[in-house]
Design a protein around this motif. Structure first.
Motif, PDB file in Angstrom:
ATOM      1  N   LYS A   1      20.667  28.457 -24.246  1.00  0.00           N
ATOM      2  CA  LYS A   1      21.075  29.432 -23.232  1.00  0.00           C
ATOM      3  C   LYS A   1      20.737  28.994 -21.814  1.00  0.00           C
ATOM      4  O   LYS A   1      21.501  29.257 -20.886  1.00  0.00           O
ATOM      5  CB  LYS A   1      20.422  30.782 -23.527  1.00  0.00           C
ATOM      6  N   THR A   2      19.593  28.350 -21.637  1.00  0.00           N
ATOM      7  CA  THR A   2      19.166  27.967 -20.287  1.00  0.00           C
ATOM      8  C   THR A   2      18.640  26.533 -20.268  1.00  0.00           C
ATOM      9  O   THR A   2      17.882  26.133 -21.156  1.00  0.00           O
ATOM     10  CB  THR A   2      18.058  28.905 -19.772  1.00  0.00           C
ATOM     11  N   ILE A   3      19.039  25.789 -19.256  1.00  0.00           N
ATOM     12  CA  ILE A   3      18.568  24.404 -19.087  1.00  0.00           C
ATOM     13  C   ILE A   3      18.149  24.202 -17.640  1.00  0.00           C
ATOM     14  O   ILE A   3      18.883  24.549 -16.714  1.00  0.00           O
ATOM     15  CB  ILE A   3      19.661  23.380 -19.457  1.00  0.00           C
ATOM     16  N   MET A   4      16.955  23.641 -17.451  1.00  0.00           N
ATOM     17  CA  MET A   4      16.466  23.269 -16.121  1.00  0.00           C
ATOM     18  C   MET A   4      16.727  21.790 -15.884  1.00  0.00           C
ATOM     19  O   MET A   4      16.536  20.971 -16.801  1.00  0.00           O
ATOM     20  CB  MET A   4      14.967  23.565 -15.995  1.00  0.00           C
ATOM     21  N   ILE A   5      17.157  21.441 -14.680  1.00  0.00           N
ATOM     22  CA  ILE A   5      17.407  20.050 -14.306  1.00  0.00           C
ATOM     23  C   ILE A   5      16.524  19.712 -13.117  1.00  0.00           C
ATOM     24  O   ILE A   5      16.493  20.453 -12.121  1.00  0.00           O
ATOM     25  CB  ILE A   5      18.892  19.815 -13.937  1.00  0.00           C
ATOM     26  N   ASN A   6      15.803  18.607 -13.201  1.00  0.00           N
ATOM     27  CA  ASN A   6      14.908  18.164 -12.127  1.00  0.00           C
ATOM     28  C   ASN A   6      15.421  16.909 -11.441  1.00  0.00           C
ATOM     29  O   ASN A   6      16.055  16.058 -12.073  1.00  0.00           O
ATOM     30  CB  ASN A   6      13.514  17.854 -12.681  1.00  0.00           C
ATOM     31  N   ALA A   7      15.103  16.792 -10.156  1.00  0.00           N
ATOM     32  CA  ALA A   7      15.355  15.553  -9.420  1.00  0.00           C
ATOM     33  C   ALA A   7      14.339  15.465  -8.293  1.00  0.00           C
ATOM     34  O   ALA A   7      13.866  16.490  -7.783  1.00  0.00           O
ATOM     35  CB  ALA A   7      16.768  15.512  -8.853  1.00  0.00           C
ATOM     36  N   VAL A   8      14.014  14.242  -7.895  1.00  0.00           N
ATOM     37  CA  VAL A   8      13.081  14.059  -6.779  1.00  0.00           C
ATOM     38  C   VAL A   8      13.432  12.763  -6.057  1.00  0.00           C
ATOM     39  O   VAL A   8      13.899  11.801  -6.669  1.00  0.00           O
ATOM     40  CB  VAL A   8      11.613  14.015  -7.266  1.00  0.00           C
ATOM     41  N   GLY A   9      13.233  12.753  -4.749  1.00  0.00           N
ATOM     42  CA  GLY A   9      13.493  11.558  -3.952  1.00  0.00           C
ATOM     43  C   GLY A   9      12.224  11.056  -3.294  1.00  0.00           C
ATOM     44  O   GLY A   9      11.177  11.730  -3.324  1.00  0.00           O
ATOM     45  N   PHE A  10      12.306   9.868  -2.676  1.00  0.00           N
ATOM     46  CA  PHE A  10      11.177   9.350  -1.914  1.00  0.00           C
ATOM     47  C   PHE A  10      10.710  10.425  -0.925  1.00  0.00           C
ATOM     48  O   PHE A  10      11.512  11.096  -0.291  1.00  0.00           O
ATOM     49  CB  PHE A  10      11.589   8.108  -1.117  1.00  0.00           C
ATOM     50  N   GLY A  11       9.406  10.577  -0.802  1.00  0.00           N
ATOM     51  CA  GLY A  11       8.884  11.614   0.080  1.00  0.00           C
ATOM     52  C   GLY A  11       8.567  12.888  -0.648  1.00  0.00           C
ATOM     53  O   GLY A  11       8.156  13.875  -0.041  1.00  0.00           O
ATOM     54  N   GLY A  12       8.759  12.906  -1.980  1.00  0.00           N
ATOM     55  CA  GLY A  12       8.407  14.075  -2.759  1.00  0.00           C
ATOM     56  C   GLY A  12       9.329  15.252  -2.550  1.00  0.00           C
ATOM     57  O   GLY A  12       8.894  16.409  -2.576  1.00  0.00           O
ATOM     58  N   ASN A  13      10.631  15.000  -2.329  1.00  0.00           N
ATOM     59  CA  ASN A  13      11.604  16.070  -2.146  1.00  0.00           C
ATOM     60  C   ASN A  13      12.164  16.504  -3.485  1.00  0.00           C
ATOM     61  O   ASN A  13      13.207  16.026  -3.930  1.00  0.00           O
ATOM     62  CB  ASN A  13      12.751  15.578  -1.240  1.00  0.00           C
ATOM     63  N   ALA A  14      11.493  17.416  -4.164  1.00  0.00           N
ATOM     64  CA  ALA A  14      11.864  17.828  -5.513  1.00  0.00           C
ATOM     65  C   ALA A  14      12.824  19.014  -5.485  1.00  0.00           C
ATOM     66  O   ALA A  14      12.732  19.893  -4.625  1.00  0.00           O
ATOM     67  CB  ALA A  14      10.640  18.190  -6.332  1.00  0.00           C
ATOM     68  N   VAL A  15      13.758  19.020  -6.440  1.00  0.00           N
ATOM     69  CA  VAL A  15      14.676  20.137  -6.631  1.00  0.00           C
ATOM     70  C   VAL A  15      14.719  20.448  -8.121  1.00  0.00           C
ATOM     71  O   VAL A  15      14.767  19.534  -8.953  1.00  0.00           O
ATOM     72  CB  VAL A  15      16.097  19.811  -6.135  1.00  0.00           C
ATOM     73  N   SER A  16      14.722  21.738  -8.464  1.00  0.00           N
ATOM     74  CA  SER A  16      14.865  22.179  -9.843  1.00  0.00           C
ATOM     75  C   SER A  16      15.972  23.237  -9.887  1.00  0.00           C
ATOM     76  O   SER A  16      15.932  24.192  -9.120  1.00  0.00           O
ATOM     77  CB  SER A  16      13.559  22.770 -10.385  1.00  0.00           C
ATOM     78  N   ILE A  17      16.933  23.041 -10.777  1.00  0.00           N
ATOM     79  CA  ILE A  17      18.058  23.968 -10.936  1.00  0.00           C
ATOM     80  C   ILE A  17      18.069  24.472 -12.373  1.00  0.00           C
ATOM     81  O   ILE A  17      17.895  23.687 -13.308  1.00  0.00           O
ATOM     82  CB  ILE A  17      19.395  23.276 -10.617  1.00  0.00           C
ATOM     83  N   ILE A  18      18.266  25.775 -12.554  1.00  0.00           N
ATOM     84  CA  ILE A  18      18.395  26.345 -13.895  1.00  0.00           C
ATOM     85  C   ILE A  18      19.834  26.801 -14.102  1.00  0.00           C
ATOM     86  O   ILE A  18      20.368  27.589 -13.317  1.00  0.00           O
ATOM     87  CB  ILE A  18      17.444  27.543 -14.105  1.00  0.00           C
ATOM     88  N   LEU A  19      20.479  26.278 -15.157  1.00  0.00           N
ATOM     89  CA  LEU A  19      21.833  26.652 -15.526  1.00  0.00           C
ATOM     90  C   LEU A  19      21.825  27.495 -16.794  1.00  0.00           C
ATOM     91  O   LEU A  19      20.981  27.295 -17.669  1.00  0.00           O
ATOM     92  CB  LEU A  19      22.691  25.404 -15.764  1.00  0.00           C
ATOM     93  N   SER A  20      22.782  28.405 -16.866  1.00  0.00           N
ATOM     94  CA  SER A  20      22.947  29.182 -18.093  1.00  0.00           C
ATOM     95  C   SER A  20      24.419  29.234 -18.447  1.00  0.00           C
ATOM     96  O   SER A  20      25.289  28.920 -17.629  1.00  0.00           O
ATOM     97  CB  SER A  20      22.401  30.600 -17.911  1.00  0.00           C
ATOM     98  N   LYS A  21      24.713  29.631 -19.682  1.00  0.00           N
ATOM     99  CA  LYS A  21      26.096  29.789 -20.106  1.00  0.00           C
ATOM    100  C   LYS A  21      26.733  30.959 -19.352  1.00  0.00           C
ATOM    101  O   LYS A  21      26.050  31.917 -18.998  1.00  0.00           O
ATOM    102  CB  LYS A  21      26.172  30.042 -21.606  1.00  0.00           C
ATOM    103  N   PRO A  22      28.059  30.895 -19.091  1.00  0.00           N
ATOM    104  CA  PRO A  22      28.741  32.006 -18.415  1.00  0.00           C
ATOM    105  C   PRO A  22      28.604  33.313 -19.201  1.00  0.00           C
ATOM    106  O   PRO A  22      28.544  33.296 -20.421  1.00  0.00           O
ATOM    107  CB  PRO A  22      30.201  31.551 -18.374  1.00  0.00           C
TER     108      PRO A  22
END
Length: 385
Positions: free
Chosen positions: A364-385
């Motif tokens: 039902k729910t999935i979190m996606i992580n990403a980070v760049g140089f400088g510690g710029n982290a982003v986390s997104i949570i997706l769910s089914k429509p």
């Protein structure tokens, strides 16, 4: 009540393929998509786009006299966008574009700079074709849109920051649709030398060259890939909706090193907690890790997840063991992977990591992580429509 921000379409061009069916089949097959190429007199593993992708890229380049002067990074973004636009119409919509790149027009810049070093001359096209703004502006030209066109670089979290920008513009009612993503074509001698100079690159002879999420490794195993991935964001749920953006989080942290985050991934801890709070969730079913295949990077993210979720870890996976690190495009490729797993109700396992819990009956729910140089982290949570 404010309408949710959703993903109406997503498309990519990478070693995984050029269509969602092809991409999913390669995930199911589970074989690393690496080949060896010589850079600076040394053979190195890379992840290049498919032969079909190269053919499509050549056709695109030949379709317009102006396209012959564009960098591969721009053309990859245009190709991914054309595939996405064939599924979702932008007609009559106030559409914005934000497609970024970590390195930008790498191939053209290196070629023009070499020409300058050789004979002191510079082409009149050097400056306009190597600016970072090329990507979104040319995508807009190809689509025939006249809205805002933004480019940026937040290194490896670039596409995810583009997604954040799209959420903000739509939430402010400054656009009806927003095309977001990242593009990277950095398989060049100078870029390869930079990554190898940082001692991050994989030196193994094994085709399982990127040991993303192998927490016991003692050597860095990053493998560089090329590709582009874009998604169309809109307000509300329709028959085109592929996923709902349930939550989002972002954070930076005090730098301990210019190319790595803290041992416990403080920026990830903050971004994941923000995303969970934003989504009003205590946990998720799956996390797609950034996990670049480096010793410190993989461990820091895992430590951050352990801090946030304690002993009740979600299922964990990644895709860089399969497709390498595509820098700016990597976050959106992970978003695409998450959408496909939600659609097919199937977890794509990472061969270097053993999950300690079973797959739920329904993802039902999935979190996606990403980070760049400088510690710029982003986390997104997706769910089914």
């Amino acid at each position: 009540m404010q309408l949710p921000i959703t993903i109406s379409g997503i498309a990519s061009v990478s070693a995984l393929g050029t269509s969602q069916d092809e991409v999913w089949q390669r995930y199911i097959l589970g074989q690393p998509l690496f080949s060896k190429e010589i850079f600076n007199g040394k053979e190195s593993w890379i992840s290049a786009i498919t032969a079909e992708g190269d053919t499509s890229l050549s056709k695109l380049r030949d379709s317009n006299v102006h396209y012959n002067r564009l960098d591969r990074t721009v053309l990859l973004a245009m190709l991914a966008t054309k595939k996405m636009a064939s599924m979702v119409s932008l007609t009559g919509k106030r559409a914005g574009i934000n497609i970024g790149s970590s390195r930008g027009a790498t191939q053209l810049f290196e070629a023009y700079h070499q020409q300058f070093l050789t004979d002191g001359s510079v082409s009149a096209y050097t400056s306009p074709t190597t600016t970072l703004g090329n990507i979104s502006s040319w995508v807009g030209q190809e689509l025939g849109t006249d809205g805002i066109a933004i480019d940026h670089s937040v290194t490896c979290s670039t596409a995810m920051h583009a997604l954040l920008n799209g959420i903000a513009w739509l939430g402010a009612n400054m656009a009806d649709a927003f095309l977001v993503g990242g593009s990277e074509a950095a398989l060049t001698p100078f870029t390869m030398a930079q990554i190898q100079g940082m001692k991050l690159y994989s030196t193994t002879e094994n085709v399982m060259a990127c040991e993303s999420m192998r927490l016991q490794k003692t050597k860095n195993t990053m493998v560089l890939g090329e590709g582009a991935a874009v998604a169309l964001l809109e307000r509300g749920i329709s028959e085109k909706t592929q996923a709902v953006i349930q939550g989002y989080g972002f954070a930076t942290e005090t730098l301990e090193h210019s190319s790595s985050i803290s041992a416990n991934g403080v920026c990830f801890q903050k971004s994941m907690k923000m995303a969970l709070d934003n989504a009003k969730l205590e946990s998720v079913d799956v996390i797609v890790l950034h996990a670049p295949g480096t010793v410190k990077g993989d461990m820091a993210e895992y430590n951050a997840i352990a801090k946030v979720f304690s002993q009740k870890l979600p299922l964990l996976t990644s895709n860089k063991w399969l497709v390498g690190h595509t820098f700016a495009a990597s976050g959106m490729l992970s978003i695409e992977m998450a959408i496909l797993m939600l659609q097919h109700n199937k977890l794509i396992e990472n061969p270097f990591f053993s999950n300690q819990r079973d797959l739920p009956k329904t993802l039902k729910t999935i979190m996606i992580n990403a980070v760049g140089f400088g510690g710029n982290a982003v986390s997104i949570i997706l769910s089914k429509p």
